[in-house]
Design a protein around this motif. Structure first.
Motif, PDB file in Angstrom:
ATOM      1  N   TYR A 122       0.829  -1.211   0.000  1.00  0.00           N
ATOM      2  CA  TYR A 122       0.000   0.000   0.000  1.00  0.00           C
ATOM      3  C   TYR A 122       0.865   1.263   0.000  1.00  0.00           C
ATOM      4  O   TYR A 122       0.683   2.163  -0.819  1.00  0.00           O
ATOM      5  N   GLY A 177       2.848   1.724  -3.171  1.00  0.00           N
ATOM      6  CA  GLY A 177       1.965   2.238  -4.211  1.00  0.00           C
ATOM      7  C   GLY A 177       1.711   3.725  -4.059  1.00  0.00           C
ATOM      8  O   GLY A 177       1.733   4.480  -5.053  1.00  0.00           O
ATOM      9  N   LEU A 178       1.484   4.176  -2.827  1.00  0.00           N
ATOM     10  CA  LEU A 178       1.247   5.605  -2.598  1.00  0.00           C
ATOM     11  C   LEU A 178       2.468   6.446  -2.958  1.00  0.00           C
ATOM     12  O   LEU A 178       2.345   7.546  -3.532  1.00  0.00           O
ATOM     13  N   LEU A 180      -1.194  -0.956  -5.496  1.00  0.00           N
ATOM     14  CA  LEU A 180      -2.384  -0.699  -4.683  1.00  0.00           C
ATOM     15  C   LEU A 180      -3.423  -1.789  -4.910  1.00  0.00           C
ATOM     16  O   LEU A 180      -4.160  -2.163  -3.984  1.00  0.00           O
ATOM     17  N   TYR A 237      -8.004  -0.915   1.196  1.00  0.00           N
ATOM     18  CA  TYR A 237      -7.042  -0.216   0.353  1.00  0.00           C
ATOM     19  C   TYR A 237      -7.573   0.014  -1.063  1.00  0.00           C
ATOM     20  O   TYR A 237      -6.880   0.600  -1.902  1.00  0.00           O
ATOM     21  N   ARG A 294      -6.642   2.714  -4.549  1.00  0.00           N
ATOM     22  CA  ARG A 294      -6.478   2.094  -5.876  1.00  0.00           C
ATOM     23  C   ARG A 294      -7.437   2.725  -6.879  1.00  0.00           C
ATOM     24  O   ARG A 294      -7.056   3.118  -7.988  1.00  0.00           O
TER      25      ARG A 294
END
Length: 306
Positions: free
Chosen positions: A239, A242-243, A262, A272, A276
């Protein structure tokens, strides 16, 4: 029991700027029975030696019974042989008996008795027993909760190179539980565990680098450790990796790759999916379809989600 041990940074905001950084430790250990170095060519030879009082053979027989190797799996019989070996002071059997007692395999679950056997093995220097005893003391399972004692045993195990204990001690140092709060020392132990490929420690190290705790803030290094953890399926790392990709932290912004990671996180925890979906809106239909296919491909290859 709540798996979250400490929230060190939380800035959940609208419109996708939702880094929710949490120091995390999974409270569930992977219980692995430990093999001895004794080798017998035939089960019959092993049984004969075990019945003759050989503690190493008794432990080995317990392992075969617990794992169903060469004999039918039988936890109750495994407990019997581990107990015989443990009563002779066999350190590995003491640990193995403690594991079955803690898990309630072949015997009624009994944390208090498990603590007794883990303590015996821990006092003889077994690092796995030291770490597990520390966890039981930290959580008050089978023994009065005692952070200082937990930290002591985590440290003894960590100093032997046990990656689980290094991560556990690092978290106690970050939180100041049972020890003086010390981010610099925590960083050292997280690094030691991360260098052994410990996914949770890699995540925790990345979080400290991101927040500049015990070390100068370094987004690029944080990204590196988040990725290492994410590739092992660690959902919080997936997570946050991905951010960082989506927001261009420590790397050139890459929404396509961010969506993939994500998606992997959302496949393990639906909470999450909001991030996404937010970033997915910025992709073209063709990009979105391709990213979704890539996420499925990665998930199937690594079996991140059931």
């Amino acid at each position: 029991m709540d798996d979250i041990r400490a929230v060190l940074f939380q800035g959940c905001e609208e419109d996708g700027d939702i880094h929710c950084m949490k120091m995390f430790r999974n409270g569930v250990f992977v219980y692995l029975l430990v093999y001895s170095t004794l080798v017998f060519s035939q089960p019959a030879e092993l049984i004969k030696s075990a019945e003759g009082g050989n503690a190493s053979a008794q432990n080995e027989l317990g392992l075969l019974l617990a794992n169903g190797e060469s004999v039918a799996q039988n936890y109750a019989e495994a407990v019997k042989w581990f107990r015989r070996a443990a009563e002779h002071g066999h350190i590995v059997a003491e640990y193995n008996l403690g594991m079955l007692l803690m898990n309630g395999q072949g015997v009624a679950q009994n944390y208090a008795e498990a603590v007794k056997w883990f303590r015996r093995a821990a006092e003889k220097g077994d690092s796995s027993a030291q770490n597990t005893l520390g966890w039981l003391l930290e959580n008050g399972q089978g023994v009065a909760q005692n952070y200082a004692e937990a930290a002591k045993w985590f440290r003894r195990s960590a100093e032997q190179g046990n990656a689980h204990a290094q991560n556990n001690l690092g978290l106690m140092l970050v939180n100041g539980q049972g020890v003086a709060q010390n981010n610099t020392e925590a960083l050292k132990f997280f690094l030691g565990a991360a260098e052994q490929g410990h996914a949770e420690a890699e995540y925790n190290l990345g979080l400290m680098l991101l927040n500049g705790q015990g070390i100068a803030r370094n987004n690029a290094e944080a990204l590196k450790f988040f990725r290492r953890s994410a590739e092992q399926g660690y959902v919080l790392a997936q997570y946050n990796y991905g951010l960082m990709l989506a927001q261009g932290q420590g790397v050139k912004q890459n929404i396509y790759q961010a969506y993939i990671w994500l998606s992997l996180a959302a496949s393990q925890d639906v909470t999450y999916s909001r991030a996404r979906d937010y970033f997915g809106k910025t992709l073209s239909p063709a990009q979105l379809k391709k990213a979704q296919q890539e996420a499925v491909k990665i998930r199937q290859a690594k079996a991140f989600a059931q």
